[in-house]
Structures are given as structure tokens and as C-alpha cells.
Motif scaffolding. Sequence first.
Motif, PDB file in Angstrom:
ATOM      1  N   GLY A  94      51.327  23.741  38.131  1.00  0.00           N
ATOM      2  CA  GLY A  94      51.268  22.761  39.203  1.00  0.00           C
ATOM      3  C   GLY A  94      51.545  23.398  40.547  1.00  0.00           C
ATOM      4  O   GLY A  94      51.060  24.474  40.865  1.00  0.00           O
ATOM      5  N   TYR A  95      52.356  22.719  41.362  1.00  0.00           N
ATOM      6  CA  TYR A  95      52.818  23.286  42.624  1.00  0.00           C
ATOM      7  C   TYR A  95      54.240  23.828  42.499  1.00  0.00           C
ATOM      8  O   TYR A  95      54.879  24.146  43.494  1.00  0.00           O
ATOM      9  N   GLU A  96      54.745  23.916  41.266  1.00  0.00           N
ATOM     10  CA  GLU A  96      56.134  24.324  41.052  1.00  0.00           C
ATOM     11  C   GLU A  96      56.322  25.824  41.247  1.00  0.00           C
ATOM     12  O   GLU A  96      57.418  26.289  41.539  1.00  0.00           O
ATOM     13  N   ARG A  97      55.270  26.597  41.006  1.00  0.00           N
ATOM     14  CA  ARG A  97      55.259  28.051  41.173  1.00  0.00           C
ATOM     15  C   ARG A  97      56.020  28.797  40.081  1.00  0.00           C
ATOM     16  O   ARG A  97      56.270  29.983  40.198  1.00  0.00           O
ATOM     17  N   GLU A  98      56.397  28.110  39.000  1.00  0.00           N
ATOM     18  CA  GLU A  98      57.022  28.773  37.863  1.00  0.00           C
ATOM     19  C   GLU A  98      56.790  27.880  36.651  1.00  0.00           C
ATOM     20  O   GLU A  98      57.206  26.722  36.628  1.00  0.00           O
ATOM     21  N   ALA A  99      56.122  28.434  35.631  1.00  0.00           N
ATOM     22  CA  ALA A  99      55.632  27.605  34.530  1.00  0.00           C
ATOM     23  C   ALA A  99      56.759  26.952  33.738  1.00  0.00           C
ATOM     24  O   ALA A  99      56.665  25.779  33.356  1.00  0.00           O
ATOM     25  N   ASN A 100      57.829  27.702  33.445  1.00  0.00           N
ATOM     26  CA  ASN A 100      58.920  27.137  32.655  1.00  0.00           C
ATOM     27  C   ASN A 100      59.655  26.026  33.410  1.00  0.00           C
ATOM     28  O   ASN A 100      60.030  25.007  32.817  1.00  0.00           O
ATOM     29  N   MET A 101      59.838  26.210  34.721  1.00  0.00           N
ATOM     30  CA  MET A 101      60.468  25.162  35.518  1.00  0.00           C
ATOM     31  C   MET A 101      59.550  23.955  35.664  1.00  0.00           C
ATOM     32  O   MET A 101      60.015  22.814  35.744  1.00  0.00           O
ATOM     33  N   PHE A 102      58.255  24.193  35.703  1.00  0.00           N
ATOM     34  CA  PHE A 102      57.291  23.101  35.738  1.00  0.00           C
ATOM     35  C   PHE A 102      57.422  22.236  34.480  1.00  0.00           C
ATOM     36  O   PHE A 102      57.489  21.005  34.558  1.00  0.00           O
ATOM     37  N   ALA A 103      57.508  22.877  33.312  1.00  0.00           N
ATOM     38  CA  ALA A 103      57.665  22.141  32.064  1.00  0.00           C
ATOM     39  C   ALA A 103      59.005  21.419  32.017  1.00  0.00           C
ATOM     40  O   ALA A 103      59.106  20.291  31.515  1.00  0.00           O
ATOM     41  N   PHE A 104      60.052  22.051  32.538  1.00  0.00           N
ATOM     42  CA  PHE A 104      61.374  21.424  32.573  1.00  0.00           C
ATOM     43  C   PHE A 104      61.339  20.140  33.404  1.00  0.00           C
ATOM     44  O   PHE A 104      61.900  19.108  33.004  1.00  0.00           O
ATOM     45  N   THR A 105      60.676  20.188  34.557  1.00  0.00           N
ATOM     46  CA  THR A 105      60.560  19.001  35.404  1.00  0.00           C
ATOM     47  C   THR A 105      59.790  17.898  34.698  1.00  0.00           C
ATOM     48  O   THR A 105      60.113  16.708  34.823  1.00  0.00           O
ATOM     49  N   LEU A 106      58.777  18.274  33.919  1.00  0.00           N
ATOM     50  CA  LEU A 106      58.002  17.275  33.180  1.00  0.00           C
ATOM     51  C   LEU A 106      58.864  16.549  32.149  1.00  0.00           C
ATOM     52  O   LEU A 106      58.696  15.351  31.909  1.00  0.00           O
ATOM     53  N   ASN A 107      59.794  17.264  31.516  1.00  0.00           N
ATOM     54  CA  ASN A 107      60.690  16.604  30.564  1.00  0.00           C
ATOM     55  C   ASN A 107      61.611  15.612  31.254  1.00  0.00           C
ATOM     56  O   ASN A 107      62.120  14.686  30.616  1.00  0.00           O
ATOM     57  N   PHE A 108      61.832  15.797  32.541  1.00  0.00           N
ATOM     58  CA  PHE A 108      62.578  14.829  33.338  1.00  0.00           C
ATOM     59  C   PHE A 108      61.694  13.645  33.736  1.00  0.00           C
ATOM     60  O   PHE A 108      62.153  12.494  33.799  1.00  0.00           O
ATOM     61  N   ILE A 109      60.409  13.921  34.008  1.00  0.00           N
ATOM     62  CA  ILE A 109      59.511  12.911  34.566  1.00  0.00           C
ATOM     63  C   ILE A 109      58.945  11.960  33.504  1.00  0.00           C
ATOM     64  O   ILE A 109      58.857  10.747  33.724  1.00  0.00           O
ATOM     65  N   ILE A 110      58.540  12.470  32.366  1.00  0.00           N
ATOM     66  CA  ILE A 110      57.837  11.649  31.367  1.00  0.00           C
ATOM     67  C   ILE A 110      58.642  10.414  30.964  1.00  0.00           C
ATOM     68  O   ILE A 110      58.078   9.313  30.871  1.00  0.00           O
ATOM     69  N   PRO A 111      59.958  10.504  30.717  1.00  0.00           N
ATOM     70  CA  PRO A 111      60.711   9.268  30.431  1.00  0.00           C
ATOM     71  C   PRO A 111      60.674   8.257  31.569  1.00  0.00           C
ATOM     72  O   PRO A 111      60.674   7.045  31.319  1.00  0.00           O
ATOM     73  N   ILE A 112      60.636   8.720  32.817  1.00  0.00           N
ATOM     74  CA  ILE A 112      60.508   7.783  33.939  1.00  0.00           C
ATOM     75  C   ILE A 112      59.173   7.057  33.872  1.00  0.00           C
ATOM     76  O   ILE A 112      59.078   5.854  34.161  1.00  0.00           O
ATOM     77  N   LEU A 113      58.128   7.761  33.458  1.00  0.00           N
ATOM     78  CA  LEU A 113      56.820   7.112  33.278  1.00  0.00           C
ATOM     79  C   LEU A 113      56.875   6.094  32.148  1.00  0.00           C
ATOM     80  O   LEU A 113      56.201   5.057  32.205  1.00  0.00           O
ATOM     81  N   PHE A 114      57.674   6.377  31.106  1.00  0.00           N
ATOM     82  CA  PHE A 114      57.901   5.378  30.053  1.00  0.00           C
ATOM     83  C   PHE A 114      58.459   4.094  30.657  1.00  0.00           C
ATOM     84  O   PHE A 114      58.028   2.979  30.315  1.00  0.00           O
ATOM     85  N   LEU A 115      59.432   4.252  31.560  1.00  0.00           N
ATOM     86  CA  LEU A 115      60.059   3.079  32.179  1.00  0.00           C
ATOM     87  C   LEU A 115      59.070   2.329  33.054  1.00  0.00           C
ATOM     88  O   LEU A 115      59.045   1.094  33.054  1.00  0.00           O
ATOM     89  N   VAL A 116      58.235   3.055  33.810  1.00  0.00           N
ATOM     90  CA  VAL A 116      57.210   2.401  34.636  1.00  0.00           C
ATOM     91  C   VAL A 116      56.270   1.594  33.751  1.00  0.00           C
ATOM     92  O   VAL A 116      55.913   0.446  34.061  1.00  0.00           O
ATOM     93  N   PHE A 117      55.874   2.175  32.605  1.00  0.00           N
ATOM     94  CA  PHE A 117      54.991   1.472  31.679  1.00  0.00           C
ATOM     95  C   PHE A 117      55.660   0.206  31.138  1.00  0.00           C
ATOM     96  O   PHE A 117      55.024  -0.856  31.059  1.00  0.00           O
ATOM     97  N   ALA A 118      56.931   0.306  30.783  1.00  0.00           N
ATOM     98  CA  ALA A 118      57.613  -0.835  30.179  1.00  0.00           C
ATOM     99  C   ALA A 118      58.016  -1.886  31.211  1.00  0.00           C
ATOM    100  O   ALA A 118      58.053  -3.087  30.901  1.00  0.00           O
ATOM    101  N   ARG A 119      58.302  -1.449  32.428  1.00  0.00           N
ATOM    102  CA  ARG A 119      58.887  -2.352  33.416  1.00  0.00           C
ATOM    103  C   ARG A 119      57.848  -3.188  34.151  1.00  0.00           C
ATOM    104  O   ARG A 119      58.080  -4.350  34.471  1.00  0.00           O
ATOM    105  N   PHE A 120      56.663  -2.626  34.425  1.00  0.00           N
ATOM    106  CA  PHE A 120      55.696  -3.311  35.283  1.00  0.00           C
ATOM    107  C   PHE A 120      54.508  -3.823  34.472  1.00  0.00           C
ATOM    108  O   PHE A 120      53.779  -3.036  33.863  1.00  0.00           O
ATOM    109  N   ARG A 121      54.354  -5.112  34.482  1.00  0.00           N
ATOM    110  CA  ARG A 121      53.197  -5.740  33.837  1.00  0.00           C
ATOM    111  C   ARG A 121      52.143  -6.155  34.854  1.00  0.00           C
ATOM    112  O   ARG A 121      50.995  -6.395  34.486  1.00  0.00           O
ATOM    113  N   ARG A 122      52.545  -6.289  36.090  1.00  0.00           N
ATOM    114  CA  ARG A 122      51.629  -6.651  37.174  1.00  0.00           C
ATOM    115  C   ARG A 122      51.799  -5.654  38.304  1.00  0.00           C
ATOM    116  O   ARG A 122      52.923  -5.197  38.561  1.00  0.00           O
TER     117      ARG A 122
END
Length: 467
Positions: free
Chosen positions: A205-233
Motif C-alpha cells: 500500500g502506502y505504508e512502505r513496509e509490507a509487514n507493517m502494512f499487514a499489521f495495520t490490516l489486522n487492526f482495520i478489518i475488525p473495524i470494517l466488521f463493526l461498520v458492516f454490523a452497525r450501519f443498515r442505511r
Amino acid sequence: MMDFRPETASFKGRKIIFLLLAVTVLLALSAIFLPPGLIRLAVSALLISPVIFVLFDKPEWTFYLLLFLLFSNLHIFSDLPVTRSISILLIITFLTACIKGRNVLVHDRLFLLMTLAFLILAFQSMALSRDIDSSIYRISLFIRYLIYIFFVIQFSSTRREFITILCVIAFASAISNFLPFILPPPDKFADLSLMWEEGVFRYEGYEREANMFAFTLNFIIPILFLVFARFRRPWFIRPLATAAIGGSIFVLFLSFSRGGFIGLVFMFLALFIIERKNKAVISTGLILIAAGAILAPYLYWDRISSILDVGSRISEDFSILSRLETIRISLILGVKNPLFGLGIGSFLFSAARYVPFSDVVHNSLLQVFAEMGSIALAVLSVIIIYNFKVIKKLIDRRDDPEAAQVGRVLFIQHAAVLANSMTLPVAFNMVFWFTLVLPTVAWYVYSGRSRLAGNSMKLINKEDQRP
């Protein structure tokens, strides 16, 4: 009776014309005699000044802008210190708001005291450091990250603000994850890693380091779970969230990060444990896993299988052998400096006496043990245990489905981030401490102590009653 209105109108018209003429002459003289850089600075100041006046009245907008830049990494396209400038502006606007009467918010005093204790121990460890330049650099970064955490707390006083922060992070991260396919990073950052003996490029991505990029994704994906569950409209939010989750898993695979894969495994294990009674969530998770497994390159699974060699020394993978060696050295150095460690940021300097290569210890707890000592390790461990207790209290909120839902998501996020942190030196990283602060913030806004909590609950109840 004489009417002077036409003459007055004409006089005003002449004033406007004269003013425009004066501004035009001034701009022309500036373009002739002033350097181009100074002209751009002056014009930029004229354009930005109204925005700055608005931000002084709404400091939270400055914070959201800073948060967006931190997680989108778009500042790499500018040669100017954009994030630093916005950080300074945020500090000034927040101090101005405090002078006007805004209170400094503390969500959890115990968490604050433990964080301050960890920071004091970091300063204390510097007294023993033999690489003072690295220690100063690391402690300055860590303080900057703690300042960001401080502002997360200040602008999370209600449920709405808390969810807004998570949505800003999710949107900004989506840009960092997917925009590089369309808009590559600048040439000075376009240094995708070539994997040793496998001949594939690692996506970062724009992270400039592949392992840190993957680490950030492990932080982000659960937040996307919450967006999916929280917003119906509106109706398109859930399809977009689903696509973002699937796409994030896919680009995590493209990073070829073994630590990222371990975090992802723990994430889905936590998801299945915590949502085992929710068939829709389980089936969606299985579909996403299957889709990611099918789309992942064959060489990815070949690289992931090398994780099985970590427990032995039969591997020919240098990265595995070097990490095993740095783990051994971190234990030796930690035992030799048990109280305050080597000094924050000084592992590389001390490890050079034991190995001919330069590599950090790829484990956050051992990083703290070696660089800050056993006392700091105990403080960090207590923070993590305390967070899980707070998360459990959120999950047990039977009277508040939204609070329980947020607790489940934070449990999944903690499982993924902490598992991944056992393969990376991220004990002083911004994303790691964002993860640590979210449970106490969530408990504050969902426990009824935050302002407008009653009104928020009424709105939530109304939404639940809608067909």
C-alpha cells in the motif's frame, strides 16, 4: 425632495472597482518582484486562512483531518511536513478551546496511570542506553504517538464521536489499501520488497513496509466488521463494507506477511468463538476465507508453510533463522539488564556483539523486556489484561446490544493485533497503542458516563424498532 440614492450606489461601485484595481496591481507587482515560492506561500495563506478560522471553532475537524492523513498515508505525496503542521494546528486549536472552557477528558484514570508509568520507565531506560541517538529518536516517536492517542480520547466523548473516529479510520485505510493500484506511490517510496529466492513483489500500500502494512490490516478489518454490523442505511454501506473486508484480506495476502497471516488466523478464530451462535456471521466469514484462499497466489501458501519451520533450525530461510537468533539474544540481554533494560531503541546496538547481521527482535513483549526491563513488561502485560476485562464488561452488556457488539469487535481486534505483535517489534507503534486505548474509550461512552448517553440510547432504541 432630491434623491441621492443613485449617486451613493455609483460611489460604492467606484470603491469596489478601485479596490479590485489595487489588488490586481498588488498581485502583478508581487509576481514581478517576489520569488515564486513566496508567491505560492502567500496565495496558499490567503486560501487557507478562512479554513483555519473555522477549525479554531471546530477543533474536532482538525483531528479528523489528521486521523485521515495518518491512516491513508497520503502525506507521502507532499514534500511538506503536512502531518506535523496539522498536529501543531490541532494542539493550538485544542488549547484555544480549553481556554474558552472546554474540559480535558480522561476516560479511565487507571489506564492513564499505567500508560504514564510505561512512559516514565521508557525515559528511565534511556539512562542505561549506549545508543543515545536511537533512544532519543524512538522516545520522540513514542511521545508523538501518545499525543495522537490523547486526542483520540478528547474527541470520543459520545457514541457518535467514537463511531465517527472508527469510520474515519476505516475510510482512510481503504484509500491506503486500494488506491495504490490506481495511483502508485512517489518514486522515492516505490520500493516494493523483492522476496528472497521467490521472485515476487510484496504489496505494501502506502505504508512502505509490507509487514507493517499487514499489521495495520489486522487492526482495520475488525473495524470494517463493526461498520458492516452497525450501519443498515443507506443500503450501499453493507455491500461496500463487505467488499472492503474481502479486498483487505486479499491485499493482506499480497503482502506475503507471515505475521499478518498469524494475526488473520487469530482474528477468525476469535470471530468464530465470539459469534458462534450467529450463523450469518459464521457463514460470511467462511465465504471470505474461502475467497481469499482461492485468490491468494500459490507462492503465498508456499511462504506461509515455512511457519512450521520456526520451531526448528532445519529451515534455510534466513529471515526465520535470524528471528530465532534475535529472540534468543533478546532473552539474554533482558536477563542481563532485568530492571530497566538496555534503553529504548538500543537493541540493534547491543545485539551487534552477538550476531554479524543487523535485525530487530520480532516480538513486542521481548522488545519491551530487552529494551525496558521486566518492570515495563509487567506494566504492559497488566494493560493488556486490564483491556480484556474491560472488553468482557462490554460484551456482557445484555441491556445494550450496541455496546455488546462493540465489545465483541474489540475482542476480535485485540486477538488479531496482539497475535501479530508477537512477530513484530511494535511495542511503541501508533497502531498498537490505538488498539490498547479503544476498550477504555468504548467503555466510557457505552457505560452511561459520557455526555448525551441517554439521548444516544433513545436514538438507538428507535432505530431498533424500525422495520
